[in-house]
Design an enzyme around this catalytic site. Structure first.
Site, short mmCIF file in Angstrom:
data_model
loop_
_atom_site.label_atom_id
_atom_site.label_comp_id
_atom_site.label_asym_id
_atom_site.label_seq_id
_atom_site.Cartn_x
_atom_site.Cartn_y
_atom_site.Cartn_z
N SER A 109 50.80 -60.27 55.07
CA SER A 109 49.50 -60.31 55.73
C SER A 109 49.58 -61.17 56.98
CB SER A 109 48.44 -60.79 54.73
OG SER A 109 47.14 -60.55 55.20
N GLU B 214 46.03 -50.53 50.48
CA GLU B 214 45.76 -51.92 50.88
C GLU B 214 44.27 -52.26 50.85
OE1 GLU B 214 48.00 -54.29 52.07
OE2 GLU B 214 49.76 -53.19 52.79
N HIS C 269 46.17 -54.55 48.74
CA HIS C 269 46.71 -55.64 49.54
C HIS C 269 47.11 -56.80 48.63
CE1 HIS C 269 47.29 -57.75 53.28
NE2 HIS C 269 46.49 -58.75 52.92
#
Length: 503
Positions: free
Chosen positions: A206, A328, A421
């Site tokens: 990320s 995600e 995610h």
């Protein structure tokens, strides 16, 4: 409290027989601990001076040296920040209750404490939207990498306003400068911990991966790492200067001060952190590009500042492993209940905002998902815009790159959380037993998949080959990590083609 003891003759740097080995750094000696499996940990080592007081909003400065032996038995302070808002506070790894000024520190795990080990090194940059997270979270314990012959380093860096807000009188991208300082520390010191400064792989997820995407084109970072792994982030995540100025002006107005480093440094830290959290929430409620510029599409006001997209070229000198998770955006839609509230109109507006022709694009996405709801289609489109396509653009820019997609679906939230995610993290660190992963992964995530994913990361750090062919126009090989893992040539090509010239 910091403990420093004299360095006596019985404490010899690199003595593998000790249960509390001592290693030397440029600043002084540090004492770690050896576990029963033969992995030594050295926690909370400063790589830069505390960025507060006269150093507030400045580039990182070298840490002060010390005499004797510094205890490295506990993680150091973490960057001040506001915790994640519910429900994300229960889903994303975080290390709370340790905030402090001496936050520019790192931790090292090694199977060979002492010089001349020559082992590969992996340096972890945590995620958290540039506003949250810490490298010292138990979820990122590096002992599995050390067990497998890799020296693992996890890093804390400045976040939010202190790390990334563009302020008059302060250098931009202070959090990135911290990361560079940590990598410089690794280059100068890691040989004492058994690692090779010429075999460094930086890996992140990320915001950590997005940081690497910017570092790939940053001259001061050149030569500090040989390989890079970017998980759910690429080079597309930044604020252009106009957007950065808009955000700084809004936050300054909210606080009633000028948008300068001097004015912000005079504010109580609690006041600043509270206003920072309110700003992020307001962008989420009112995603207006006139107000927030680039941040309107991703609700991240504290990104690196850059003039534009700068993909690395073939001569960047870094080997890449890049990828994303298949679903995600479900992390941001399922736990909040948003998945079931998305209408067809909202879906079309989102596709348009991302630069697609909604009629053509949504027909393509629906063709591969005949029973999908509007929310599920939005997850697919947003996942591609935010994560998958930036990863592929990096792979296309650097020949020889390797690409993966993490597709194992979590059973949480009645199976709706899916391959969301951050769901790959426990598998990458081979740390599925850590209780902080339970809310996201459930009680029985497959250890065999952790063996596969973690093994690929170790192999890449060691050799540059994670175990499948490189990605390229002639063969867009992508490793799919799932219950049954294996390489696939160009998954979902029609959807990928929609983004040509768009993203």
């Amino acid at each position: 409290m910091l403990s420093i003891e004299p360095l006596g003759p019985e404490l010899k740097s690199g003595d593998l027989k000790q249960m509390e080995p001592v290693c030397m750094t440029r600043q002084g000696a540090v004492r770690g601990r050896m576990d029963d499996a033969g992995v030594a940990s050295f926690l909370g080592i400063p790589y830069a001076a505390p960025p507060f007081g006269p150093r507030r909003f400045r580039a990182p400065a070298p840490p002060a040296p010390w005499q004797g032996v510094r205890e490295a038995h506990a993680h150091g302070p973490t960057a001040p920040r506001v915790p994640y808002a519910p429900p994300f506070d229960a889903l994303i790894p975080e290390d709370l209750g340790r905030d402090g000024e001496d936050c520019l520190n790192l931790s090292v795990w090694t199977p060979e404490p002492g010089p001349n080990g020559g082992l590969p090194v992996m340096v972890w940059l945590h995620g958290g939207a540039f506003s949250n997270g810490s490298g010292s979270a138990s979820a990122y314990d590096g002992r599995a990498f050390a067990r497998d012959g890799v020296v693992c380093v996890t890093v804390n860096y400045r976040l939010g306003t202190d790390g990334f807000l563009s302020l008059e009188g302060a250098p931009d991208n202070r959090g990135l400068l911290d990361q560079i300082a940590a990598l410089e520390w690794v280059r100068e010191n890691i040989a004492s911990f058994g690692g090779s400064p010429d075999r460094v792989t930086v890996f992140g997820e990320s915001a950590g991966a997005m940081s690497i995407g910017v570092l790939l084109g940053t001259e001061p970072a050149r030569g500090l790492f040989r390989r890079a792994v970017l998980q759910s982030g690429g080079a597309h995540h930044f604020l252009r200067p106009r957007s950065a100025r808009l955000i700084a002006a809004h936050l300054a107005e909210r606080l009633g001060v000028a948008a300068t480093a001097e004015a912000f440094a005079a504010l109580p830290l609690a006041t600043l952190l509270g206003a920072q959290a309110e700003l992020r929430a307001e962008i989420g409620r009112r995603p207006d590009p006139e107000l927030w510029g680039d941040a309107a599409l991703n609700a991240m006001p504290f990104e690196p500042v850059a003039p534009g997209l700068a993909l690395p070229g073939p001569d960047c000198g870094v080997e890449l492993l890049v990828g994303s998770n298949r679903e995600e955006n479900r992390l941001f839609m399922v736990p909040t209940g948003r998945m079931d509230t998305i209408t067809d109109e909202r879906l079309r507006l989102a596709a348009t905002a991302y630069g697609l022709d909604p009629d053509r694009a949504l027909a393509v996405y629906r063709a591969g998902r005949e029973q999908a709801s509007a929310g599920e289609l939005l997850d697919a489109v947003a996942t591609d815009w935010f994560y998958r396509i930036p990863a592929l653009r990096l792979a296309e820019a650097v020949p020889g790159s390797h690409v993966y997609e993490f597709a194992w679906r979590s059973p949480q939230f009645d199976g709706e959380l899916g391959a969301c995610h951050a769901s790959e993290l426990g598998f990458v660190f081979d740390n599925l037993h850590d209780p902080t992963y339970l809310p996201m992964l459930g009680s029985h995530p497959p250890q065999a998949l952790a063996d596969t994913v973690h093994g690929a990361w170790v192999a890449f750090a060691e050799t540059g080959d994670p175990g499948w062919p490189a990605y390229g126009p002639a063969g867009r090989t992508t490793m799919i990590f799932a219950d049954e893992s294996g390489p696939v040539d160009d998954p979902r090509p029609a959807e990928r083609a929609l983004w040509e010239g768009v993203r």
